[in-house]
Design a protein around this motif. Structure first.
Motif, PDB file in Angstrom:
ATOM      1  N   VAL A  76      40.518  37.882  40.444  1.00 31.49           N
ATOM      2  CA  VAL A  76      40.240  37.167  41.697  1.00 31.49           C
ATOM      3  C   VAL A  76      39.359  38.017  42.610  1.00 31.49           C
ATOM      4  O   VAL A  76      38.426  37.516  43.248  1.00 31.49           O
ATOM      5  N   LYS A  77      39.624  39.305  42.661  1.00 26.50           N
ATOM      6  CA  LYS A  77      38.807  40.203  43.488  1.00 26.50           C
ATOM      7  C   LYS A  77      37.341  40.177  43.052  1.00 26.50           C
ATOM      8  O   LYS A  77      36.426  40.303  43.874  1.00 26.50           O
ATOM      9  N   ASN A  78      37.133  39.978  41.733  1.00 26.24           N
ATOM     10  CA  ASN A  78      35.767  39.943  41.194  1.00 26.24           C
ATOM     11  C   ASN A  78      35.135  38.562  41.263  1.00 26.24           C
ATOM     12  O   ASN A  78      34.068  38.344  40.694  1.00 26.24           O
ATOM     13  N   GLY A  79      35.805  37.610  41.943  1.00 23.80           N
ATOM     14  CA  GLY A  79      35.150  36.347  42.225  1.00 23.80           C
ATOM     15  C   GLY A  79      35.747  35.101  41.604  1.00 23.80           C
ATOM     16  O   GLY A  79      35.306  33.990  41.905  1.00 23.80           O
ATOM     17  N   PHE A  80      36.758  35.241  40.733  1.00 24.35           N
ATOM     18  CA  PHE A  80      37.358  34.051  40.140  1.00 24.35           C
ATOM     19  C   PHE A  80      38.057  33.226  41.214  1.00 24.35           C
ATOM     20  O   PHE A  80      38.856  33.743  41.992  1.00 24.35           O
ATOM     21  N   GLN A  81      37.768  31.927  41.245  1.00 28.23           N
ATOM     22  CA  GLN A  81      38.362  31.046  42.251  1.00 28.23           C
ATOM     23  C   GLN A  81      39.090  29.857  41.642  1.00 28.23           C
ATOM     24  O   GLN A  81      39.496  28.946  42.355  1.00 28.23           O
ATOM     25  N   LEU A 126      43.684  51.039  41.358  1.00 25.95           N
ATOM     26  CA  LEU A 126      42.933  50.033  40.604  1.00 25.95           C
ATOM     27  C   LEU A 126      42.784  48.774  41.440  1.00 25.95           C
ATOM     28  O   LEU A 126      41.719  48.156  41.490  1.00 25.95           O
ATOM     29  N   TYR A 127      43.861  48.387  42.110  1.00 23.78           N
ATOM     30  CA  TYR A 127      43.822  47.332  43.115  1.00 23.78           C
ATOM     31  C   TYR A 127      44.984  47.561  44.069  1.00 23.78           C
ATOM     32  O   TYR A 127      45.888  48.349  43.790  1.00 23.78           O
ATOM     33  N   THR A 128      44.941  46.873  45.188  1.00 19.52           N
ATOM     34  CA  THR A 128      45.929  47.087  46.240  1.00 19.52           C
ATOM     35  C   THR A 128      46.956  45.958  46.278  1.00 19.52           C
ATOM     36  O   THR A 128      46.796  44.920  45.615  1.00 19.52           O
ATOM     37  N   ARG A 129      47.971  46.174  47.061  1.00 18.93           N
ATOM     38  CA  ARG A 129      48.974  45.135  47.269  1.00 18.93           C
ATOM     39  C   ARG A 129      48.318  43.879  47.843  1.00 18.93           C
ATOM     40  O   ARG A 129      48.652  42.757  47.442  1.00 18.93           O
ATOM     41  N   GLN A 130      47.370  44.076  48.757  1.00 17.55           N
ATOM     42  CA  GLN A 130      46.695  42.922  49.357  1.00 17.55           C
ATOM     43  C   GLN A 130      45.871  42.171  48.321  1.00 17.55           C
ATOM     44  O   GLN A 130      45.826  40.932  48.336  1.00 17.55           O
ATOM     45  N   ASP A 131      45.229  42.889  47.423  1.00 13.18           N
ATOM     46  CA  ASP A 131      44.488  42.220  46.340  1.00 13.18           C
ATOM     47  C   ASP A 131      45.421  41.320  45.534  1.00 13.18           C
ATOM     48  O   ASP A 131      45.059  40.198  45.156  1.00 13.18           O
ATOM     49  N   ALA A 132      46.633  41.837  45.267  1.00 18.46           N
ATOM     50  CA  ALA A 132      47.602  41.040  44.504  1.00 18.46           C
ATOM     51  C   ALA A 132      48.049  39.819  45.292  1.00 18.46           C
ATOM     52  O   ALA A 132      48.148  38.710  44.744  1.00 18.46           O
ATOM     53  N   LEU A 133      48.324  40.009  46.576  1.00  7.82           N
ATOM     54  CA  LEU A 133      48.725  38.878  47.413  1.00  7.82           C
ATOM     55  C   LEU A 133      47.629  37.816  47.450  1.00  7.82           C
ATOM     56  O   LEU A 133      47.911  36.609  47.480  1.00  7.82           O
ATOM     57  N   ASP A 134      46.372  38.249  47.427  1.00 15.90           N
ATOM     58  CA  ASP A 134      45.253  37.309  47.493  1.00 15.90           C
ATOM     59  C   ASP A 134      45.162  36.426  46.251  1.00 15.90           C
ATOM     60  O   ASP A 134      44.613  35.313  46.326  1.00 15.90           O
ATOM     61  N   CYS A 135      45.679  36.898  45.123  1.00 18.34           N
ATOM     62  CA  CYS A 135      45.562  36.094  43.897  1.00 18.34           C
ATOM     63  C   CYS A 135      46.704  35.094  43.745  1.00 18.34           C
ATOM     64  O   CYS A 135      46.587  34.124  42.987  1.00 18.34           O
ATOM     65  N   LEU A 136      47.806  35.309  44.468  1.00 21.56           N
ATOM     66  CA  LEU A 136      48.996  34.468  44.264  1.00 21.56           C
ATOM     67  C   LEU A 136      48.776  32.990  44.589  1.00 21.56           C
ATOM     68  O   LEU A 136      49.323  32.130  43.892  1.00 21.56           O
ATOM     69  N   PRO A 137      48.007  32.634  45.640  1.00 20.34           N
ATOM     70  CA  PRO A 137      47.814  31.200  45.909  1.00 20.34           C
ATOM     71  C   PRO A 137      47.132  30.441  44.779  1.00 20.34           C
ATOM     72  O   PRO A 137      47.206  29.204  44.730  1.00 20.34           O
ATOM     73  N   HIS A 138      46.484  31.146  43.859  1.00 23.62           N
ATOM     74  CA  HIS A 138      45.824  30.478  42.741  1.00 23.62           C
ATOM     75  C   HIS A 138      46.821  30.024  41.674  1.00 23.62           C
ATOM     76  O   HIS A 138      46.480  29.202  40.822  1.00 23.62           O
TER      77      HIS A 138
END
Length: 454
Positions: A76-81, A126-138
């Protein structure tokens, strides 16, 4: 144009599951896992994502273990939506595992920078907690046996696979072909989870091979664990138990609760579960009663047989306690997390014990302990190992070779081909040979990055 399958992970190794199905310009990825173990594998997590990952339309998860889901924050961080589909249990576990994974990586980077043992200046997560939280809505939950379309014209059905809460096999139907992904298959006699469902008909099957060259011993977990904990209690030692926060931790808690109830282990032996992720996962068993074998009373006993440790200060305070006591802490192969601090503190004392609770992937600290090494490197220094090492053989949540073959035999009709994945080379090749000789099926162990027809 036919259906093709590219193996972007868990090919020739037991980690990093990523399988890319493509047909007529559309792409569906099954699993999105992290590589773990050997450094050369872990470095793949840091490499620029393969070009194939830039054109994914949707993702389907078999289950929540990080070697199957842990790359999602980076995707998701790399652009997957696009959408990510999973069972309700897998979705709920991802809400726990992925932020915790990001948090642990941030903590490890901070610790490395504070103590200066990383070659990188500064060390970065490698990634942060916030990065992980950002992917959860998907992540979208889909029920077992309910056919859905992640991509128009592509039909997908999840089928319970045992192993852990929410674990599923995935059947994909596209362009007249049926492709079945086993995911990680549980044991029919697992102490926690229901057995995997029989396999449906399919043209192509991907089957895991973690235990493809092994048979589980007839001895059960209670018979193995009880004597070890009784020895520990008698000599007043501390047992450090690296556990996977999802599945293995709960199996050990359930076993300890039974052993105490039977009087095989002193009722007053202190047990600590030092992993917020494992603590939260344990309570999920109350919310998903249909996905496991435990009664309400057994779940209550499991959740109350240990002191649940959440905060870092509570975890640090365990270092000042004397034995006897048992500390269950993640990660299961001692690759990171709080268990490293406990191992560094306790592994040097001959009264203590390190209990390994299942398969230890080559290149992990757990494998180093299992090999009988007299020292192990933790946080940039060599830690002497004098503690007794106990490796449980009966705690695995994976089907063994015979059980994997039995699952394939449940298919109503033979598939055209079987791809043997998610195993070390020896295990995968041993299972391939048995599938070929005993079931007379075309079986292949694919190479990392290879593309094969379906």
């Amino acid at each position: 144009m036919g259906v093709s399958l590219t193996f972007l992970g868990a090919a020739d190794t037991v980690t990093g599951s990523k399988y890319l199905l493509r047909c007529e310009g559309k792409a569906l990825m099954i699993d999105c896992g992290l590589f773990q173990g050997y450094k050369q594998l872990r470095l793949r997590n840091w490499a620029p994502p393969p070009e194939a990952l830039r054109a994914i339309d949707a993702v389907v998860l078999t289950h929540a273990h990080l070697d199957h889901s842990g790359y999602l924050p980076l995707l998701v961080k790399n652009g997957f939506q696009g959408p990510i589909y999973a069972s309700p249990g897998t979705r709920d576990l991802c809400k726990i595992l992925l932020p915790d994974s990001g948090h642990l990586q941030e903590e490890d980077a901070l610790f490395a920078n504070r103590h200066g043992f990383s070659k990188h200046r500064p060390a970065e997560p490698l990634y942060t907690r916030q990065d992980a939280l950002d992917c959860l809505p998907h992540i979208k939950a889909v029920q077992a046996h309910v056919c859905f379309q992640p991509i128009p014209g592509w039909r997908v059905t999840l089928r319970p696979a045992g192993h852990i809460l929410g674990a599923s096999s995935v059947l994909v139907e596209v362009a007249g072909r049926r492709i079945l992904f086993s995911g990680d298959l549980g044991r029919p006699d697992d102490s926690l989870m229901n057995p995997p469902e029989p396999a449906p008909a399919a043209d192509t099957v991907l089957i895991e091979s973690t235990y493809g060259n092994r048979t589980h011993p007839p001895e059960d977990l209670l018979a193995e664990l009880g004597p070890a904990l009784a020895r520990l209690a008698a000599r007043g030692g501390v047992a450090v138990v690296p556990v996977f926060a999802v599945g293995r931790a709960q199996a050990l808690l359930h076993a300890i609760a039974q052993l105490k109830a039977q009087g095989a282990v002193p009722h007053g032996l202190p047990i600590f579960l030092d992993s917020p992720m494992a603590v939260h996962t344990t309570h999920l068993f109350e919310q998903h009663p249909g996905e496991h074998r435990l009664s309400r009373d057994e779940v209550h006993a499991m959740t109350h047989c240990a002191t649940m440790v959440n905060s870092t200060d509570e975890s640090k305070a365990l270092a000042s306690r004397h034995g006897p006591m048992v500390i269950l802490s993640a990660s299961g192969m001692a690759t990171g997390g709080r268990v490293l601090h406990h191992l560094a503190h306790h592994a040097g004392n001959h009264r203590n014990m390190v209990i390994l609770t299942g398969y230890q992937s080559p290149g992990t600290r757990g494998a180093t302990f299992a090999s009988g090494a007299r020292s192990v490197r933790i946080h940039g220094r060599d830690v002497e190992v004098n503690a007794e090492i106990v490796q449980l053989q009966s705690a695995s949540a994976h089907a063994d070779a015979g059980q994997l073959l039995a699952w394939l035999r449940t298919m109503p009709t033979p598939p055209d081909q079987v791809y043997v994945v998610h195993g070390e080379a020896a295990a995968s090749d041993a299972l391939r040979a048995r599938i070929s000789h005993e079931l007379s099926l075309r079986a292949i162990v694919p190479e990392h990055g290879a593309t094969w027809p379906c």
